[in-house]
Write an enzyme that holds these catalytic residues in place. Sequence first.
Site, short mmCIF file in Angstrom:
data_model
loop_
_atom_site.label_atom_id
_atom_site.label_comp_id
_atom_site.label_asym_id
_atom_site.label_seq_id
_atom_site.Cartn_x
_atom_site.Cartn_y
_atom_site.Cartn_z
N CYS A 266 0.80 -1.23 0.00
CA CYS A 266 0.00 0.00 0.00
C CYS A 266 0.83 1.28 0.00
O CYS A 266 0.83 2.02 -0.98
CB CYS A 266 -0.95 0.00 1.20
SG CYS A 266 -2.22 -1.27 1.10
N ARG B 259 5.53 -8.10 -0.52
CA ARG B 259 5.49 -7.07 -1.55
C ARG B 259 6.19 -5.80 -1.08
O ARG B 259 5.87 -5.25 -0.05
CB ARG B 259 4.04 -6.78 -1.94
CG ARG B 259 3.38 -7.91 -2.70
CD ARG B 259 1.90 -7.66 -2.94
NE ARG B 259 1.12 -7.71 -1.70
CZ ARG B 259 -0.20 -7.54 -1.66
NH1 ARG B 259 -0.87 -7.29 -2.76
NH2 ARG B 259 -0.83 -7.62 -0.50
#
Length: 475
Positions: free
Chosen positions: A295, A372
């Site tokens: 994010c 990620r």
Amino acid sequence: MTIPYPNTQPMPAIAAVTPPSGAQRPRVTFLGTGYLGATYAICYAELGYEVLGFDVDADKIAMLNAGEVPIHEPGLDELLKRNLAAGRLRFSTDIAEVADFGDVHFICVGTPQRADGMGADLSYVEASVTSLAQHLTRKALIVGKSTVPVGTAEWVEQLVSKHSPADLGVEVAWSPEFLQEGFAVDDVLRPNRIVVGVKSEWANGMLYAAHKGVFDLAATEDREVPLVVTDFATAELVKVAANAFLATKISFINAMAEVCEASGGDVTHLARAIGFDPRIGNRFLQAGLGFGGACLPKDIRAFQARAQELGAGEALRFLHEVDLINLRRRTRVVQLAAELLGRRSGPAGPDLSGTRVAVLGATFKPNTDDVRDAPALSVASLLRKAGADVHVYDPQGMERARAVAPELVYEPGINEAVTGADLVCVLTEWADFRNADPVALGELAAGRKVVDGRNCLDSALWTQAGWEYRGMGRP
């Protein structure tokens, strides 16, 4: 407007609506069963809703229908099994079935950074909305949950208008998510706020009905869940603005760590002192490797790109420096490694060839298997690029890390990773690492040198055990 709930006064602004399916409660679907969609689908079934999750990935759908969660999130496995057994929850790859089932369709697909720039890739949003709209046969509400550039909801309205029959009166709304990995179940069931962007009373009523289970749970637990009803643009901006603020706060304390390293100060003491100021607070003031994950990094870049498109790019220029500060902390670990190993840094960086380095941590934060844009994995790759023989261990992220960085060596446990290491780098603050016995590990390592990339270790304890300790922004 902001409407606290529970409220002793009636709420006339939110009219009761009957779901188009005729069901007592809206039937809800979640398009995309990644981290966001799977968590929401499972938790909404737990709240008593009839839920259908959709994904084009047949293997993922098969796993979910078999009671297996494809991600690591504390508490989610039990909820999945319970609600599958109760018959409230199922998953499908058939978009026509989804369109026929749902009253409220939540779009939960990924919006990664575009390959050709900083902006968000909206191709998954477009594909899911277009496919759903083409199969709708009655009025429904399509609600965006994915984090998107401001203006996306209006574009989605155009897609819906283009691909669904006009006489159905399909409407669009936006309701951003605020999940924290590792705490996502509570964030869905007990959110600190709900934000909805709507254009009609019908959409507002449908979204209220779709969230009523959350409000009812809050009432039984004597809590309030603030409900913010606003316009499309504001609802879209809430998530990216929140992420930009958090990223800025994290990079601020890491900038202070750089100053402390240059001046001999201790950033942990500095953070504690300024954190007592209620205007600042102590959350997100932990200096270290910086932020990562799916994010914050891509969201602040997409925010800058969108602001530039809107002619407001100057307003967000500071986010570029926020990003640079964050990335510098990763290279700082490599510099500290070179210092501890007695290696000089040349124009191309340090030469760590002939050294063995244990990297403890691969995920971007503890209590998840998400790698990620993980700073830990990035640093491990930088160490290997510098010539080190890097051995990695993480309690949950090994399989995903191996897929992203197969060139690294992965060990089955902390002892195996540390054995024979000239240097240990603690790069994710798992409890296993915070509570590790430095005396026992010292007997396994070839050299008692440690870089605490998260300032999560007891420096005095490790020093007493004979380790040469280096933290981030600490003397």
